[in-house]
Design an enzyme around this catalytic site. Structure first.
Site, PDB file in Angstrom:
ATOM      1  N   SER A  31       0.807  -1.221   0.000  1.00 58.34           N
ATOM      2  CA  SER A  31       0.000   0.000   0.000  1.00 58.34           C
ATOM      3  C   SER A  31       0.838   1.269   0.000  1.00 58.34           C
ATOM      4  O   SER A  31       0.374   2.319  -0.443  1.00 58.34           O
ATOM      5  CB  SER A  31      -0.932   0.009   1.218  1.00 58.34           C
ATOM      6  OG  SER A  31      -0.181  -0.008   2.421  1.00 58.34           O
ATOM      7  N   GLY A  34      -1.840  -4.582   1.116  1.00 60.06           N
ATOM      8  CA  GLY A  34      -1.929  -5.839   1.850  1.00 60.06           C
ATOM      9  C   GLY A  34      -0.932  -6.890   1.410  1.00 60.06           C
ATOM     10  O   GLY A  34      -0.897  -7.978   1.979  1.00 60.06           O
ATOM     11  N   ASN A  94       4.432  -6.111   5.946  1.00 61.97           N
ATOM     12  CA  ASN A  94       3.305  -6.902   6.423  1.00 61.97           C
ATOM     13  C   ASN A  94       3.747  -8.250   6.982  1.00 61.97           C
ATOM     14  O   ASN A  94       3.095  -8.819   7.861  1.00 61.97           O
ATOM     15  CB  ASN A  94       2.287  -7.098   5.292  1.00 61.97           C
ATOM     16  CG  ASN A  94       1.568  -5.805   4.963  1.00 61.97           C
ATOM     17  OD1 ASN A  94       1.181  -5.052   5.856  1.00 61.97           O
ATOM     18  ND2 ASN A  94       1.412  -5.529   3.685  1.00 61.97           N
ATOM     19  N   ASP A 105      -6.177   7.796   9.257  1.00 59.66           N
ATOM     20  CA  ASP A 105      -6.063   6.452   9.839  1.00 59.66           C
ATOM     21  C   ASP A 105      -4.758   6.284  10.610  1.00 59.66           C
ATOM     22  O   ASP A 105      -4.541   5.264  11.261  1.00 59.66           O
ATOM     23  CB  ASP A 105      -6.189   5.369   8.758  1.00 59.66           C
ATOM     24  CG  ASP A 105      -5.130   5.475   7.672  1.00 59.66           C
ATOM     25  OD1 ASP A 105      -4.190   6.291   7.819  1.00 59.66           O
ATOM     26  OD2 ASP A 105      -5.240   4.753   6.677  1.00 59.66           O
TER      27      ASP A 105
END
Length: 238
Positions: A61, A98, A126, A209
């Protein structure tokens, strides 16, 4: 000491949110991004002339520019700078939200159907957030690099480093960080020490976020990348 702990806490929350948010959007956005890259990205490569070289940014991302317009993500900013210097390079953004190193290894083959001159690999964050064994991350990233090099023997490869906060444990954070330094040395690729240098944990440079860089944050990522990429472009030009 209190300020230092607060900073570490912010960084940890930032990274944990990155993993959580990426996981939430993975199915929908990963599919959409793969389709866009597969169709539009492939077309971009085909349309370049024989004098234009291709730079592929292969990541998650952070590369995809989650939450922003495509022209605000750092690969697009790199393209703008290249254009301002009248250099013959076409940037392809192959970022998927992701994405893990294993996911990247699974999707690299279709991307290699077209020639690549410079390959920027930005994966692994991740993996760390999910507690995946760093040795597995190393092996996956190494496989990606070797596949790219096998298909494009003269390719120049840049590895974007990532780090985990100390709060995740000294042994793990050290081993994770060394994935990138060791891989850069073993595979003889250029290394961006920490892609998120100057951005991670800074609220003003991340979206609401608290995870993904804002427009200003992406500009800093572009500078971090350019510092390593520019000498390669200069060398190629000479």
């Amino acid at each position: 000491m209190k300020i230092k702990n607060n900073i570490l806490t912010i960084c940890l929350l930032w990274l944990l949110c990155l993993g959580g948010c990426d996981a939430n959007v993975e199915t929908k956005e990963q599919t959409a991004t793969k389709q866009q890259t597969n169709e539009e990205g492939k077309a971009d490569i085909v349309q370049t002339n024989e004098h234009t070289q291709t730079i592929v940014f292969f990541g998650n991302s952070l590369t995809a520019g989650y939450g922003l317009e495509p022209d605000q993500a750092f690969p697009a900013l790199i393209q703008n700078r290249i254009d301002s210097l009248n250099l013959s390079y076409k940037v392809v953004n192959a970022g998927v939200s992701g994405e893990t190193s294993a996911g990247g290894k699974s999707r690299i083959d279709w991307l290699l159907r077209q020639p690549i001159d410079i390959f920027v690999l930005e994966l692994g964050a991740n993996d760390g957030l999910r507690g995946i064994d760093p040795s597995s991350t190393y092996q996956n990233l190494q496989t990606i690099i070797q596949k790219v090099r096998e298909k494009n023997p003269n390719v120049r490869i840049v590895l974007a480093g990532m780090q985990m906060p100390p709060s995740m444990g000294q042994n793990f954070t050290q081993e994770f960080r060394e994935v990138y330094t060791r891989l850069a040395e073993d595979e003889n690729v250029e290394l961006i020490p920490f892609l998120l240098e100057g951005v991670a944990g800074i609220s003003d440079l991340n979206q609401s976020d608290g995870v993904h860089p804002t427009v200003e944050g992406q500009k800093i990522l572009a500078e971090n990348v350019w510092e390593v990429l520019a000498p390669i472009l200069k060398e190629n030009a000479s």
